[in-house]
Design an enzyme around this catalytic site. Sequence first.
Site, PDB file in Angstrom:
ATOM      1  CG  HIS A 160       1.020  -4.367  13.678  1.00 13.14           C
ATOM      2  ND1 HIS A 160       0.749  -4.884  12.430  1.00 13.14           N
ATOM      3  CD2 HIS A 160       2.450  -4.271  13.462  1.00 13.14           C
ATOM      4  CE1 HIS A 160       1.560  -4.938  11.583  1.00 13.14           C
ATOM      5  NE2 HIS A 160       2.773  -4.517  12.216  1.00 13.14           N
ATOM      6  CG  ASP A 197       4.220  -0.325   8.297  1.00 13.36           C
ATOM      7  OD1 ASP A 197       5.179   0.313   8.712  1.00 13.36           O
ATOM      8  OD2 ASP A 197       4.446  -1.484   8.249  1.00 13.36           O
ATOM      9  CG  HIS A 199       4.815  -5.353   8.764  1.00 12.30           C
ATOM     10  ND1 HIS A 199       5.883  -4.377   8.788  1.00 12.30           N
ATOM     11  CD2 HIS A 199       5.359  -6.505   8.878  1.00 12.30           C
ATOM     12  CE1 HIS A 199       7.019  -5.146   9.074  1.00 12.30           C
ATOM     13  NE2 HIS A 199       6.847  -6.446   8.994  1.00 12.30           N
ATOM     14  CG  ASP A 277       7.866  -1.368   7.519  1.00 10.56           C
ATOM     15  OD1 ASP A 277       7.459  -0.555   6.432  1.00 10.56           O
ATOM     16  OD2 ASP A 277       7.323  -1.913   8.246  1.00 10.56           O
TER      17      ASP A 277
END
Length: 350
Positions: A160, A197, A199, A277
């Site tokens: 991120h 991931d 995200h 995740d």
Amino acid sequence: MSLATPSETDAESLRRSRILSSKLYFDVPSSKVPLIYSSSYDITFLGIEKLHPFDSAKWGRICRFLSMDDVVEKNCLVEPKQASKEDLLVVHTEAYLKSLKSSLDVAMIIEVPPVALFPNCLVQKKVLGPFRNQVGGTILAAKLAKERGWAINVGGGFHHCCGAKGGGFCAYADISLCIHFAFVRLNISRVMIIDLDAHQGNGHETDFANDSRVYILDMYNPGIYPFDYEARRYIDQRVEVPSGTTTAEYLRKLDEALEVAARNFEPELVVYNAGTDILDGDPLGRLKISPDGITHRDEKVFKFARERNIPIVMLTSGGYMKSSARVIADSITNLSNKSLIDTGRNRTST
């Protein structure tokens, strides 16, 4: 094709100079396995780390499981060096690094509000220091992958964070740094990021916007953080997996995605962001992938790279349940059992 302006040329020259003078690449003895970890990865800070769902001792627990299961001996792990300010400036702006001298700014990036109350010298040592060690591990992983065919940084994957901004528990852009080092030091010009991931990897997407040297396959849940619609424009191959996606559907989509990626791009290095995740029950990922599904996922990505003789770097990235460490260790064990990686356990002493 437009020519670079003098300022762009100067900036690229300075970046190259910083990379060439860095101490993060060093020779690793053949007795070591390309599994990168340091005890300084783990974050322990007066219990404050428990205020974020991320298991900030995950990295050490993965290695303890691997050692207990006789997959790799502790003394065979590679310990990286910590990224310096000059190393970080290869991607990051001076302004962004200066902002990290504010404990409030760091608290917002790592999503642990009480960190704002601590002196920044403590925050640098107890929070940002471990992150900088993991950055060093990710950068070194590309060198080891080029030499050995594969490398796993038991940490990193701060997808991120971009050069000018952090967020989502990601303070440094280790993926972007790793790739820029590879461009200069490894004479590599084509890199594929496979970001699995849960995200969206908006950090590296922002850093490599419209950069044809980098191909990004991002398979993510569009209904969760970061909702970065601008960065989504820079994904070469977007695969959306909505909340509730099950293991079978997920693996089917991954098989299709890897086939498309193989047709679209021929990389010289794969950077695999292997967040856990996506696990069923993860409070942030909201997907329903089983532990065996993670093992199959990682195996598919390693087969994709290894069958094509493409060096692969794996990063552990996100994963917000205590069970993640065991799942990651089991997956690495499977990669070893399938001879997709060599952890040295089958070597005979002479």
